[in-house]
Design a protein around this motif. Structure first.
Motif, mmCIF file in Angstrom:
data_model
loop_
_atom_site.group_PDB
_atom_site.id
_atom_site.type_symbol
_atom_site.label_atom_id
_atom_site.label_comp_id
_atom_site.label_asym_id
_atom_site.label_seq_id
_atom_site.Cartn_x
_atom_site.Cartn_y
_atom_site.Cartn_z
ATOM 1 N N ASP A 47 2.443 1.620 -3.438
ATOM 2 C CA ASP A 47 1.465 2.052 -4.437
ATOM 3 C C ASP A 47 1.142 3.539 -4.321
ATOM 4 O OD1 ASP A 47 1.450 -0.534 -5.338
ATOM 5 O OD2 ASP A 47 -0.503 -1.042 -4.463
ATOM 6 N N HIS A 48 1.308 4.099 -3.125
ATOM 7 C CA HIS A 48 1.102 5.536 -2.906
ATOM 8 C C HIS A 48 2.426 6.296 -2.906
ATOM 9 C CE1 HIS A 48 -2.806 4.040 -1.285
ATOM 10 N NE2 HIS A 48 -3.226 5.061 -2.028
ATOM 11 N N ASP A 49 3.468 5.694 -3.488
ATOM 12 C CA ASP A 49 4.798 6.313 -3.610
ATOM 13 C C ASP A 49 5.363 6.774 -2.270
ATOM 14 O OD1 ASP A 49 4.924 5.940 -6.399
ATOM 15 O OD2 ASP A 49 3.689 7.727 -6.707
ATOM 16 N N VAL A 67 0.842 -1.196 0.000
ATOM 17 C CA VAL A 67 0.000 0.000 0.000
ATOM 18 C C VAL A 67 0.878 1.247 0.000
ATOM 19 C CG1 VAL A 67 -1.715 1.319 1.297
ATOM 20 C CG2 VAL A 67 -1.935 -1.168 1.114
ATOM 21 N N ASP A 127 4.212 8.405 0.007
ATOM 22 C CA ASP A 127 3.946 9.817 0.242
ATOM 23 C C ASP A 127 3.810 10.182 1.713
ATOM 24 O OD1 ASP A 127 1.545 8.500 0.547
ATOM 25 O OD2 ASP A 127 0.370 9.899 -0.666
#
Length: 69
Positions: free
Chosen positions: A32-34, A29, A36
């Motif tokens: 997938d959200h780099d 997860v 952030d």
């Protein structure tokens, strides 16, 4: 007749299996959200041998190779 029943059962089971949502690990997860939520922060990791993604890549390796980490 048994073959038809068996084939029908397999088709139903296959269809049900295809509808089960995939479970993702926390590292997947984050990736997938780099990552952030972690950008600009100091990060420490406490893990064990089960700390892997679905492809069995180590969480340590994933974080090490991530941009900005």
């Amino acid at each position: 007749m048994k073959q038809i029943t068996l084939m029908a059962s397999l088709l139903v089971a296959t269809n049900l299996w295809a509808q089960v949502p995939a479970v993702r690990t926390g590292i997947e997860v984050l990736r997938d959200h780099d990552f952030d939520i972690l950008q600009g922060k100091r990060v420490g990791l406490i893990t064990n041998p089960s700390g892997v993604d679905a492809s069995l890549r180590s969480t340590v390796d994933i974080l090490f190779h991530a941009d900005g980490m």
